[in-house]
Design a protein around this motif. Structure first.
Motif, PDB file in Angstrom:
ATOM      1  N   ASP A   1       0.598  -1.212   0.054  1.00 57.95           N
ATOM      2  CA  ASP A   1      -0.034   0.203   0.043  1.00 57.95           C
ATOM      3  C   ASP A   1       1.161   1.116   0.086  1.00 57.95           C
ATOM      4  OD1 ASP A   1       0.902   0.196   2.679  1.00 57.95           O
ATOM      5  OD2 ASP A   1      -1.004   0.036   3.741  1.00 57.95           O
TER       6      ASP A   1
ATOM      7  N   THR B   1       1.878   1.673   4.883  1.00 57.22           N
ATOM      8  CA  THR B   1       2.086   0.982   6.247  1.00 57.22           C
ATOM      9  C   THR B   1       3.311   0.141   6.150  1.00 57.22           C
ATOM     10  OG1 THR B   1      -0.343   0.990   6.289  1.00 57.22           O
ATOM     11  CG2 THR B   1       0.641  -0.365   7.932  1.00 57.22           C
TER      12      THR B   1
ATOM     13  N   ASP C   1      -4.737  -7.242   0.757  1.00 58.23           N
ATOM     14  CA  ASP C   1      -5.310  -6.018   1.496  1.00 58.23           C
ATOM     15  C   ASP C   1      -4.752  -5.855   2.797  1.00 58.23           C
ATOM     16  OD1 ASP C   1      -6.612  -3.936   2.095  1.00 58.23           O
ATOM     17  OD2 ASP C   1      -8.774  -4.500   1.467  1.00 58.23           O
TER      18      ASP C   1
ATOM     19  N   SER D   1      -5.428  -3.685   5.009  1.00 55.96           N
ATOM     20  CA  SER D   1      -6.636  -3.593   6.171  1.00 55.96           C
ATOM     21  C   SER D   1      -7.050  -4.724   6.562  1.00 55.96           C
ATOM     22  CB  SER D   1      -7.552  -2.730   5.502  1.00 55.96           C
ATOM     23  OG  SER D   1      -8.190  -3.565   4.390  1.00 55.96           O
TER      24      SER D   1
END
Length: 728
Positions: free
Chosen positions: A326, A329, A391, A393
């Protein structure tokens, strides 16, 4: 830390009180003492060197003097070595030690780079970055010198010359303050006790912030020394080295080819982990005796005890690193370390001159013994792999210790509970005998022949094994050296030299196999010019050198799944070669202008392929060595002058480092960079000087070294410092 500091400071106070009556006295110089019939101190002689003029040595040595160190405002060994283009920064273990390569080659990747202190092997161990508070000069001894040094680094050896008593009453006190809450104090005081004992005490205290958020360091060191004249021909010197440092473990920034570098201001560790605490206590005792005008003995002992302890949250590698998914992070793992080392060295060297017929011999004969005990204990917590394209998250933030690279929030998660990773003890023991004879064939032509025999033993104990296992290996080897120097006239010489080196390597692979010794072959030739022989207005030496270094059994980190499951290991990556050209000049003009330049072109690459090394990646023949730039240039200039009878110095410095590989076995390169600095100082009163420095004048974004694309050390932005010094 503070208790130990109190004990050492109390000892310093007692020493200062004992020497206080002597500080008010006036003492004779050595020349005056000789004229009045008092004791004359024997001439201090550098280790392994002999008494040769620069144009007589078949090597491209480089001397970073105290004046150069001051002009560069260098207070750390890495800053001093930036002045030499032959030396490149390597992975500094999160800021916890000095690591460098000479002519493209670094030493053991799992230990600080080896260096000498007054000729004693002293670089290995875990005492933190070496401060220069007690250092008078730094010597870069390049080329095929291994017939004498034996266990030096492959491309050359760095020798630190410490501050010792000069049998005078003098000294200085200095205070610095600068950007990012930098504060530092230095002291260097010396006097005599009677006519035959000299005392000197150097030390520093530093409390500094950083351009990296939350990163703060506290460092303290004291370096007293005593020289006793035991007679007209004998001197005994004792030196103490004590340093404590609290340093956050900082693995730097992360790079991804799609997202670029993470912000250089963001510290990706955890302030709550606390700093890594390092400590070193070292002793050196050296005896020098002159038998006659032609023969002398240099003998001594050295002992160094170091430790490194603390927690650290570190950037994860590919397959566990969320920044690659991403660009926002950063995921981390956690380690606890407890490292200890003890290093004992004994050495003796006899040097002299004699004639056989029309030939003049300059002989050095010596022996040394060292024992290095190394203990490594590591606990580790590390998240699991996740598939590419995941992903971020959906991942558990606590399980991956996630932190936002742009808006970090520290202390979100409890400290992980780490499990076993590494627990081993190692003892390296070595004995060496060496001889060198430089023969004056004619007034202009000299040859050098020599060699060294080394006998090593290594005991490696794996305390994680059940049952505990110990493996012992032995090795021995003879390393020859030859060289020749021809002086065309009093100011110009040609030289060539060849030498071999042999060094036992620490650790083992994950299967418990110990590594074959590191073997080095070096050749160089060059020219030297002493410009004072041709120009009355300039003093200094200019050197142009071409070299080739071949090395076998090079170690790289092994992070294959099998190795990482077993602990902390390396693997043999085969052979490599370094070729290049160097140009060095250090000139002082009568006009007060000083000019220092060091340039190196270095082509360092692997000569063999290794399919299983370094994270399972393929190292192919022709791949460059890590952190080895093709081009490196360092320039430092200054001008001394008077304004209304007030001494003033202004100057500038420049460092250019070319593009270099940042991750062995991968196509990741650190960009080249060029940074500039300015400085100026004014002696506003007798002995009282005010100085200002600006580094990275144009706020260049740059990266000094890396181990991988997730452990990249960023350079500091524009930094200003002001200092005040009182000298007497």
């Amino acid at each position: 830390m503070r208790i130990n500091r109190l004990l050492v400071s109390s000892s310093l106070c007692i020493l200062g009180i004992a020497s206080a009556p002597a500080m008010a006295q006036d003492f004779e110089t050595d020349e005056e003492a000789g004229a009045s019939g008092n004791v004359i101190l024997v001439t201090d002689r550098r280790a392994y060197r002999g008494d040769f003029e620069p144009l007589e040595t078949p090597n491209a040595d480089q001397l970073i003097t105290e004046d150069l160190l001051r002009d560069a405002n260098a207070f750390d060994l890495s800053q001093a070595l930036d002045l030499s283009a032959s030396v490149a920064r390597q992975n500094n273990f999160g800021g916890l030690w000095n690591s460098f390569s000479v002519r493209g080659f670094q030493g053991d990747i799992n230990l600080p780079s080896g260096f000498l202190v007054n000729g004693f092997n002293a670089g290995r161990g875990f005492g933190g970055p070496r401060d220069l508070s007690g250092i008078e000069a730094v010597e870069i001894l390049k080329g095929p010198r291994s017939a004498l040094y034996g266990r030096g680094e492959p491309g050359g050896t760095v020798n630190l010359v410490t501050k010792r008593p000069n049998f005078e009453t003098s000294g200085y006190v200095q205070f610095q303050a600068g950007s990012f809450d930098f504060y530092r104090g230095d002291v260097d005081l010396q006097t005599t006790l009677g006519d035959n004992v000299g005392v000197r005490v150097a030390g520093f205290y530093e409390d500094a912030g950083s351009f990296r958020e939350t990163v703060e360091t506290e460092r303290f060191g004291i370096y007293p020394s005593i020289t006793a004249r035991l007679g007209e021909d004998t001197a005994l010197t004792y030196e103490l080295e004590y340093t404590e440092q609290d340093i956050p473990f900082d693995r730097g920034v992360v790079f991804d080819e799609d997202f670029g570098f993470s912000p250089r201001r963001t510290f990706t560790g955890e302030p709550g982990d606390g700093p890594i605490e390092t400590e070193v206590l070292g002793h050196q005792l050296e005896l020098q005796h002159d038998f006659s005008d032609n023969w002398s003995l240099l003998a001594g002992l050295g002992y160094r005890d170091t430790s490194l302890t603390g927690n650290a949250s570190e950037n994860n590698f590919r397959g566990r690193q969320t920044f690659f998914e991403d660009g926002q992070t950063i995921s981390r793992f956690f380690r606890f370390r407890d490292f200890d080392s003890e290093y004992f060295v004994a050495r003796a060297e006899l040097a002299g001159q004699f004639d056989t017929g029309s030939l003049r011999h300059n002989l050095i004969f010596g022996a040394d013994y060292d024992r290095f005990e190394n203990s490594l204990f590591i606990l580790r917590f590390r998240p699991a792999f996740f598939p590419a394209g995941t992903d971020v998250s959906t991942l558990d933030p606590e399980a991956y210790l996630l932190i936002d690279a742009f808006n970090p929030v520290y202390g979100q998660f409890p400290t992980p509970v780490p499990g076993p990773n590494t627990d081993r003890e190692e003892v390296l023991e070595g004995f060496g005998v060496y001889i060198q004879d430089q023969i004056e064939i004619t007034d202009r032509f000299q040859i050098r022949i020599g060699g060294r025999f080394d006998d090593f033993e290594q005991d490696l104990t794996n305390l994680r094994a059940d049952p505990v296992t110990t493996i012992t290996t032995n090795d021995d080897r003879f390393s020859p050296q030859v060289g020749a120097v021809y002086q065309i006239d009093d100011g110009f010489s040609l030289y060539a030299s060849y030498g071999e080196g042999f060094r036992q390597q620490t650790g083992s692979d994950f299967e418990g196999n110990q590594f074959a010794p590191n073997i080095t072959e070096s050749f160089e030739f060059g020219v030297k010019a002493d410009l004072s022989a041709y120009l009355d207005s300039v003093q200094g030496i200019v050197t142009l050198t071409a070299f080739q270094v071949d090395q076998s059994n090079i170690l790289v980190n092994d992070d294959s799944p099998a190795a990482t499951a077993a602990g902390f290991f390396s693997i043999d990556a085969g052979e490599a070669r370094s070729r290049g050209i160097e140009f060095d000049a250090n000139l002082a003009f009568d006009s007060g202008f000083n000019f220092f330049l060091s340039y190196a072109y270095t082509d360092a690459d692997f000569q063999t392929s290794q399919p299983d090394a370094d994270f399972g990646a393929l190292i192919e023949a022709g791949d460059p060595l890590i952190n080895s730039p093709d081009h490196q240039l360092s320039v430092l200039v200054s001008q001394d002058f008077d304004v209304s009878n007030v001494p003033v110095t202004i100057g500038g410095r420049m460092l250019h480092v070319g593009e270099r590989l940042g991750f062995t076995g991968f196509d990741f390169f650190l960009p080249d960079y060029t940074i500039f600095g300015l400085f100026g100082e004014v002696e506003v009163a007798d002995g009282f000087t005010i100085r200002g420095d600006i580094d990275n004048l144009f706020d260049e974004t740059y990266y000094t070294n890396s181990f991988a694309d997730v452990w990249v050390q960023p350079g500091a932005p524009t930094t200003a410092r002001v200092s005040a010094r009182f000298a007497f």
